[in-house]
Design an enzyme around this catalytic site. Structure first.
Site, mmCIF file in Angstrom:
data_model
loop_
_atom_site.group_PDB
_atom_site.id
_atom_site.type_symbol
_atom_site.label_atom_id
_atom_site.label_comp_id
_atom_site.label_asym_id
_atom_site.label_seq_id
_atom_site.Cartn_x
_atom_site.Cartn_y
_atom_site.Cartn_z
ATOM 1 N N ARG A 29 0.756 -1.309 0.040
ATOM 2 C CA ARG A 29 0.169 -0.223 0.047
ATOM 3 C C ARG A 29 0.866 1.289 -0.201
ATOM 4 O O ARG A 29 0.473 2.193 -0.797
ATOM 5 C CB ARG A 29 -0.910 0.065 1.285
ATOM 6 C CG ARG A 29 -2.074 -1.223 1.180
ATOM 7 C CD ARG A 29 -3.017 -0.990 2.372
ATOM 8 N NE ARG A 29 -3.691 -2.173 2.436
ATOM 9 C CZ ARG A 29 -4.806 -2.019 3.293
ATOM 10 N NH1 ARG A 29 -4.984 -1.090 3.960
ATOM 11 N NH2 ARG A 29 -5.763 -3.113 3.001
ATOM 12 N N ASP A 102 -4.140 3.847 5.009
ATOM 13 C CA ASP A 102 -3.256 3.648 3.915
ATOM 14 C C ASP A 102 -3.803 2.968 2.598
ATOM 15 O O ASP A 102 -3.175 2.938 1.528
ATOM 16 C CB ASP A 102 -1.985 2.897 4.283
ATOM 17 C CG ASP A 102 -2.266 1.449 4.899
ATOM 18 O OD1 ASP A 102 -3.563 0.944 4.571
ATOM 19 O OD2 ASP A 102 -1.327 0.633 5.245
ATOM 20 N N ASP A 103 -5.204 2.698 2.632
ATOM 21 C CA ASP A 103 -5.938 2.368 1.441
ATOM 22 C C ASP A 103 -6.847 3.665 1.117
ATOM 23 O O ASP A 103 -7.628 3.251 0.232
ATOM 24 C CB ASP A 103 -6.608 1.032 1.710
ATOM 25 C CG ASP A 103 -7.751 0.825 2.774
ATOM 26 O OD1 ASP A 103 -7.591 2.071 3.512
ATOM 27 O OD2 ASP A 103 -8.105 -0.061 3.071
ATOM 28 N N ASP A 189 -11.791 4.734 15.533
ATOM 29 C CA ASP A 189 -12.650 5.797 14.980
ATOM 30 C C ASP A 189 -14.019 5.923 15.582
ATOM 31 O O ASP A 189 -14.361 7.011 15.856
ATOM 32 C CB ASP A 189 -12.869 5.386 13.491
ATOM 33 C CG ASP A 189 -13.563 3.996 13.139
ATOM 34 O OD1 ASP A 189 -13.519 3.323 14.016
ATOM 35 O OD2 ASP A 189 -13.884 3.922 12.085
ATOM 36 N N HIS A 213 -14.167 2.101 1.494
ATOM 37 C CA HIS A 213 -14.368 0.854 0.930
ATOM 38 C C HIS A 213 -15.652 0.170 1.308
ATOM 39 O O HIS A 213 -15.888 -0.954 1.051
ATOM 40 C CB HIS A 213 -13.143 -0.128 0.601
ATOM 41 C CG HIS A 213 -12.542 -0.592 1.857
ATOM 42 N ND1 HIS A 213 -13.133 -1.381 2.623
ATOM 43 C CD2 HIS A 213 -11.222 -0.350 2.331
ATOM 44 C CE1 HIS A 213 -12.307 -1.695 3.780
ATOM 45 N NE2 HIS A 213 -11.302 -1.007 3.691
HETATM 46 N N1 UDP Z 1 -3.594 -1.352 10.186
HETATM 47 C C1 UDP Z 1 -2.652 -1.472 11.289
HETATM 48 N N2 UDP Z 1 -2.441 -2.461 12.017
HETATM 49 C C2 UDP Z 1 -3.035 -3.678 11.373
HETATM 50 C C3 UDP Z 1 -3.733 -3.592 10.335
HETATM 51 C C4 UDP Z 1 -4.214 -2.917 9.864
HETATM 52 O O1 UDP Z 1 -2.150 -0.190 11.382
HETATM 53 O O2 UDP Z 1 -2.270 -4.790 12.068
HETATM 54 C C5 UDP Z 1 -3.934 -0.265 9.437
HETATM 55 C C6 UDP Z 1 -3.855 -0.324 8.076
HETATM 56 O O3 UDP Z 1 -2.499 0.036 7.609
HETATM 57 C C7 UDP Z 1 -5.039 0.668 7.553
HETATM 58 C C8 UDP Z 1 -6.050 0.308 8.510
HETATM 59 O O4 UDP Z 1 -5.352 -0.160 9.794
HETATM 60 O O5 UDP Z 1 -4.633 2.012 7.486
HETATM 61 C C9 UDP Z 1 -7.178 -0.264 8.261
HETATM 62 O O6 UDP Z 1 -6.512 -1.630 8.014
HETATM 63 P P1 UDP Z 1 -7.158 -2.623 6.552
HETATM 64 O O7 UDP Z 1 -7.616 -1.673 5.480
HETATM 65 O O8 UDP Z 1 -6.559 -3.831 6.503
HETATM 66 O O9 UDP Z 1 -8.622 -3.135 7.402
HETATM 67 P P2 UDP Z 1 -10.291 -2.583 7.382
HETATM 68 O O10 UDP Z 1 -10.526 -2.133 8.684
HETATM 69 O O11 UDP Z 1 -10.277 -1.387 6.578
HETATM 70 O O12 UDP Z 1 -10.991 -3.843 6.875
HETATM 71 MN MN MN Z 2 -9.209 -0.904 4.518
#
Ligand code: UDP
Ligand code: MN
Length: 273
Positions: A29, A102-103, A189, A213
């Protein structure tokens, strides 16, 4: 005296852009961000990670912050990162704190122009919700509703004015944010929403130009890309949830962020011409 709350004197340099990242994504990413929108906000963007990487430290002129938080998706460790992001913002003295994942792709000029509509000396919590009703907290013993609150989805990005961030100081600074998260057992959050809406009694202002997303990215129309503040991507099983934008081959650009960047900023060196 400011006219009608319009704050044209806000510039990119007044914004602290923080990006939460982790060791696991440093070669997937992070490089996409560094190649695209980060180039438009090099001095203002800081990455909050959990590992050391000399190459990235050089590439960002020292803007990688090793939070020393554990590299895991557990609530406590994500809250640890948010806590460091918030503390660094306070130290920076900037007018706006904007958090992203970071996404996220951040449309930097649009972020600036949207923030110009709000006064950083007033209390503002700007973002997008992803749920249709507020978070509800019930009393354990009797199942009685105690209170409810909204929060801005971290994965879409959100911004907090300095005035409001300072009001959070007694409960959130110096690592106290982690205690709040642990106390209510909710993600980072959601905990921000809890502090602002429930503890400080300030409402979230919906800014629909932030996108995570959790939405279907393909529903965003290209004519509106310029108006959006953030975009995202995700891969579920074999299916990508990505922005529908013309450009590079999907094998080369599966997230579509390189294509999106060239759509918005066609003069970039790596863009076809
Ligand atoms: N992230 C983190 N540590 C982890 C997993 C994820 O800091 O062990 C961060 C990741 O870099 C991103 C955010 O948490 O900025 C959300 O992660 P991800 O997109 O994998 O998961 P989501 O919550 O969107 O499904
Ligand atoms: Mn994500």
């Amino acid at each position: 005296i400011l006219d009608s709350g319009q704050n044209k004197n806000i510039s990119l340099d007044d914004i602290f852009i923080s990006v939460k990242t982790t060791k696991h994504y440093q070669y997937t990413r992070l490089p996409i961000i560094l190649k695209t929108w980060y180039q438009l906000a090099k001095q203002q963007t800081w990455f909050f990670t959990d590992t050391e990487n000399r190459q990235h430290q050089n590439q960002t002129n020292g803007h990688m912050v090793n939070t020393n938080c554990s590299a895991s998706h557990q609530r406590k460790h994500l809250c640890c990162k948010m806590s460091v992001e918030y503390d660094r913002f306070l130290e920076s003295g900037k007018k706006w704190f904007c958090h992203f994942d970071d996404d996220n792709y951040v449309n930097v000029p649009r972020l600036v122009s949207v923030l110009q509509k709000y006064n950083h000396q007033e209390d503002w919590y700007l973002g997008r919700t992803s749920i249709y009703e507020p978070v509800k907290i019930y009393k354990k013993a009797t199942n009685q509703l105690m209170f409810s609150f909204w929060f801005a989805t971290g994965g879409a990005g959100f911004c907090i004015s300095r005035s409001l961030a300072l009001k959070m100081l007694p409960v959130a600074s110096g690592g106290r944010f982690i205690s709040i998260c642990e106390g209510i057992r909710l993600p980072d959050d959601v905990s921000v929403g809890f502090i602002i809406e429930h503890m400080l009694k300030k409402n979230l202002t919906l800014v629909p130009e932030f996108h995570s997303h959790l939405e279907q990215m393909k529903l965003l129309a290209p004519e509106t890309f310029r108006d959006q503040i953030s975009f995202s991507y995700a891969k579920a099983k074999d299916e990508w949830n990505v922005v529908n934008v013309p450009g590079f081959d999907t094998r080369y650009d599966p997230t579509r962020f390189l294509s999106l960047h060239c759509f918005l900023f066609p003069h970039f060196k790596f863009c076809p011409r």
